[in-house]
Scaffold this active site. Structure first.
Site: not given
Ligand code: OAD
Length: 245
Positions: A101, A104, A119, A127, A150, A189, A213, A215
């Site tokens: 997701q 980076d 993502h 564009c 364009c 998450s 994770n 948490e």
């Molecule tokens: P979140 O910020 O929602 O969740 C990050 C997760 O990683 C959390 O559950 C933390 O507990 C966990 N975490 C943090 N540090 C960690 C570590 N060192 N080792 C293991 N786990 C760790 O980020 P995403 O779940 O990626 O979408 O969010 C999903 C999507 O929401 C993103 O791709 C983005 C956002 O809106 C778009 O931009 C479309």
């Protein structure tokens, strides 16, 4: 950390491993996650103010500049041991797919090959009007810069809230999960759909599911194993315990 014998054996005999990652795997590289209250990217903004087509139409300059700030920040960060461990696992199994997701680019930099960026990727530009990637464009006084084809506004090639995923990305990912032997959900998450629905493709097929994770998440109650801790610490230990002893 010690790992259940069942996990070690299953990984050693796995034909196909599929991994879903989220911002948590890049946290140890210094990339803020989305929902960390104290430092999350959304701490000073609301997602709907920035990461939506409506926000871009309303204030293209602010949205473009926010992404350029993140693009420059991400250019300075490096993959961490968690990214490298996943690249190592890919070399150990016949078939491996990494669905991320994250936008980076750190999995590619760590050497992962078979990656679906569900993502998009912040380093790519497209564009806004044509929805086509633009490799070469000039920085002019226009902010955002304009499409050389364009004249429309350029934008980062990332999925915004309410937008469709890259064509086929979800279907290919779901098909791979359904046909995997082991499925990992790492550092996410599990709140944002449709990516968050991918693990359920594993549960319905009795595939060994593992969550890493710091948490609990909505997934924790469903997975076979929840390893609590930092991905950058747990993953290298898992690689050593499985393939290097
Ligand atoms: P979140 O910020 O929602 O969740 C990050 C997760 O990683 C959390 O559950 C933390 O507990 C966990 N975490 C943090 N540090 C960690 C570590 N060192 N080792 C293991 N786990 C760790 O980020 P995403 O779940 O990626 O979408 O969010 C999903 C999507 O929401 C993103 O791709 C983005 C956002 O809106 C778009 O931009 C479309």
């Amino acid at each position: 950390m010690s790992f259940p014998e069942e996990v070690i054996r299953k990984l050693q005999s796995a034909e196909r491993i599929v991994v879903l990652t989220g911002a948590g795997i890049s946290a140890e590289s210094g990339v803020p996650t989305f929902r960390d209250a104290q430092s999350g990217l959304w701490a000073n903004y609301k997602p709907e103010e920035l990461a939506t087509p409506q926000a871009f139409r309303r204030n293209p300059k602010m949205v473009w500049e926010w992404y350029m700030m993140r693009r420059e920040m991400i250019k300075k960060v490096k993959p961490n041991p968690g990214h490298f461990a996943l690249a190592a696992i890919e070399k150990k199994v016949p078939r491996f797919l990494l669905v991320t997701q994250n936008i980076d680019n750190l999995h590619h930099l760590a050497g992962s090959k078979n990656v679906i960026e569900i993502h998009g990727n912040i380093q790519r530009t497209k564009c806004f009007d044509e929805d086509i990637v633009v490799d070469k464009w000039e920085l002019t006084k226009d902010v955002p810069p304009l499409c050389p084809r364009c004249g429309g506004m350029l934008r980062p090639d990332v999925v915004w809230f309410g937008e469709m995923l890259p064509p086929g990305a979800f279907e290919r990912s779901a098909e791979a999960v359904r046909n995997s032997d082991v499925f990992f959900s790492i550092g996410t998450s599990s709140l944002v759909y449709p990516a968050a629905s991918l693990p359920y493709e594993a549960f319905s097929k009795g595939i060994l599911s593992i969550e890493i994770n710091v948490e609990e998440t909505p997934l924790t109650a469903h997975v076979d194993h929840h390893f609590r801790g930092l991905a950058g610490e747990i993953l290298p230990q898992l690689v050593s315990a499985t393939w290097l002893t």
